[in-house]
Design an enzyme around this catalytic site. Structure first.
Site, mmCIF file in Angstrom:
data_model
loop_
_atom_site.group_PDB
_atom_site.id
_atom_site.type_symbol
_atom_site.label_atom_id
_atom_site.label_comp_id
_atom_site.label_asym_id
_atom_site.label_seq_id
_atom_site.Cartn_x
_atom_site.Cartn_y
_atom_site.Cartn_z
ATOM 1 N N SER A 1 0.850 -1.193 0.000
ATOM 2 C CA SER A 1 0.000 0.000 0.000
ATOM 3 C C SER A 1 0.880 1.236 0.000
ATOM 4 O O SER A 1 2.004 1.218 0.525
ATOM 5 C CB SER A 1 -0.903 0.023 1.240
ATOM 6 O OG SER A 1 -1.548 1.273 1.368
ATOM 7 N N TYR B 1 -2.645 -0.072 10.122
ATOM 8 C CA TYR B 1 -2.710 -0.578 8.749
ATOM 9 C C TYR B 1 -1.433 -0.230 7.993
ATOM 10 O O TYR B 1 -0.841 -1.074 7.318
ATOM 11 C CB TYR B 1 -3.923 0.003 8.028
ATOM 12 C CG TYR B 1 -4.003 -0.393 6.569
ATOM 13 C CD1 TYR B 1 -4.365 -1.682 6.200
ATOM 14 C CD2 TYR B 1 -3.702 0.526 5.552
ATOM 15 C CE1 TYR B 1 -4.437 -2.053 4.859
ATOM 16 C CE2 TYR B 1 -3.769 0.169 4.218
ATOM 17 C CZ TYR B 1 -4.137 -1.118 3.877
ATOM 18 O OH TYR B 1 -4.193 -1.477 2.552
ATOM 19 N N LYS C 1 1.435 -2.825 6.227
ATOM 20 C CA LYS C 1 1.863 -2.768 4.838
ATOM 21 C C LYS C 1 3.340 -2.402 4.716
ATOM 22 O O LYS C 1 4.012 -2.799 3.766
ATOM 23 C CB LYS C 1 0.980 -1.789 4.063
ATOM 24 C CG LYS C 1 -0.455 -2.276 3.910
ATOM 25 C CD LYS C 1 -0.527 -3.658 3.265
ATOM 26 C CE LYS C 1 -1.941 -4.116 3.006
ATOM 27 N NZ LYS C 1 -2.010 -5.424 2.319
#
Length: 288
Positions: free
Chosen positions: A178, A193, A197
Site C-alpha cells: 500500500s 494498517y 503494509k
C-alpha cells in the site's frame, strides 16, 4: 487432505572442509524465451480474489492469457465471481482458504497443484483495513490486522516458495502492499494498517534476496486510492474537491482493474530480472 477446487461452470592442524555450495537454479532466459508480456500457460493463485481488488486482478490476468486462476478465499464467491467464471470456462476456480492458518494455506496450494499439476505465480492479496485514530485501537483489532495482513502474507509466501523449489519452478510472488507503507494517508488515517503494509513491503526485499538463488522472484505493488467497498466514502467527503486542488496527481479513485497491468508484468517471464522492488500505482500522489 487438500480442500476441493470449486469450478462452478519448498597434533597437526586439520584442514577445514568447505561446505557444499547451495544449489542455484539457472535464472537466465533460454533461447526460446517469449519476450511478449503474457501469462500464457501460467497457473496463478490469488488470495482474496472472490471480490474487490483480487477479483479485478484475476480478470486482468485472464485477459492476458493466464491458463488458470485460483482464488484462495475464506468467503464464498458472489455474483461477480460467478459471472467472470462463466465468461472464462474452466479457467477460474475457487479454493476455500483461511490465510491466517498455515495448515489451510498449505492445503489450498496443494489443491491448486493437484488440479493443474503446477503453480507458476502467487499474489498475496488478502488483507483488511480499519481507519480510526491510533488511540482508539484495541489489542484485538491490532491482532486481527497483523494476523491477516502480515502473518497471512508470510504464510502464503513461504508455503508457495517451498512448492516452487520442490517443483523446480522459477516462480513469481507478488504482495499487495500500500502507499501507506511510504507515508500517512491523510484522508483516511490508520497507523496500524500502514505498519502492516510497511512490514509487507520490507519482507518483499528480504525474501527476494533469500530466494533469488532458487529462481524465485518476489515483488510488491503499492496501490493508492482504489474504488472498492472499503474506500467508497473517501471521495464523498465534503472537502474532497478542495483537497484535490492542492494534492495534485489524478483527482479520482482508480478502478481496481487499473492495478492489473503491474501484476501481470511482475508475474510474467518478461520480468525475469525484476525482483525485490515495489511498484506504486497511485495516481493521486499528493493525497498521501
Amino acid at each position: 487432505m487438500p480442500p476441493s477446487v470449486h469450478d462452478t461452470t519448498v597434533g597437526a592442524p586439520v584442514a577445514e572442509v568447505a561446505a557444499p555450495a547451495p544449489a542455484f537454479l539457472d535464472t537466465q532466459p533460454g533461447p526460446d524465451h517469449d519476450w511478449k508480456i503474457t501469462l500464457k500457460d501460467k497457473v496463478i493463485a490469488i488470495t482474496g480474489a472472490n471480490r474487490g481488488i483480487g477479483l479485478a486482478i484475476a480478470e486482468v490476468c485472464l485477459a492476458n492469457e493466464a491458463a488458470a486462476i485460483f482464488s484462495l478465499d475464506v468467503f464464498e464467491p458472489g455474483e461477480e465471481f460467478v459471472a467472470l467464471q462463466v465468461a472464462n470456462p474452466k479457467r477460474l476456480s475457487y479454493v476455500q482458504c483461511d490465510v491466517t492458518s498455515e495448515e489451510s494455506v498449505n492445503s489450498a496450494i496443494d489443491a491448486v497443484i493437484s488440479a493443474r499439476g503446477a503453480i507458476h505465480g502467487f499474489i498475496a492479496n488478502a488483507g483488511m483495513t480499519k481507519h480510526q485514530p491510533a488511540l482508539d485501537f484495541s489489542r484485538a483489532q491490532l491482532d486481527q490486522l497483523f494476523n491477516l495482513n502480515v502473518f497471512g502474507a508470510y504464510f502464503c509466501a513461504t508455503a508457495v516458495a517451498r512448492r516452487f523449489i520442490d517443483l523446480g519452478i522459477k516462480g513469481s510472488i507478488v504482495f499487495t502492499a500500500s502507499m501507506t507503507s511510504y507515508r500517512p494517508n491523510r484522508a483516511a488515517p490508520s497507523a496500524p494498517y500502514g505498519a502492516t503494509k510497511g512490514a509487507v513491503r520490507n519482507m518483499t526485499h528480504t525474501l527476494a534476496m533469500e530466494w533469488a538463488k532458487h529462481g524465485i522472484r518476489v515483488n510488491s505493488i503499492s496501490p493508492g486510492f482504489i474504488k472498492t467497498a472499503m474506500t467508497y466514502f473517501v471521495n464523498q467527503a465534503p472537502d474532497w474537491n478542495l483537497k484535490m486542488q492542492y494534492y495534485g496527481g489524478m483527482p479520482r479513485l482508480a478502478d481496481p482493474k487499473e492495478l492489473g497491468g503491474a501484476y501481470v508484468y511482475l508475474l510474467s517471464d518478461g520480468a525475469s530480472y525484476t525482483t525485490g522492488i515495489d511498484i506504486p500505482v497511485a495516481g493521486i500522489v499528493g493525497a498521501w
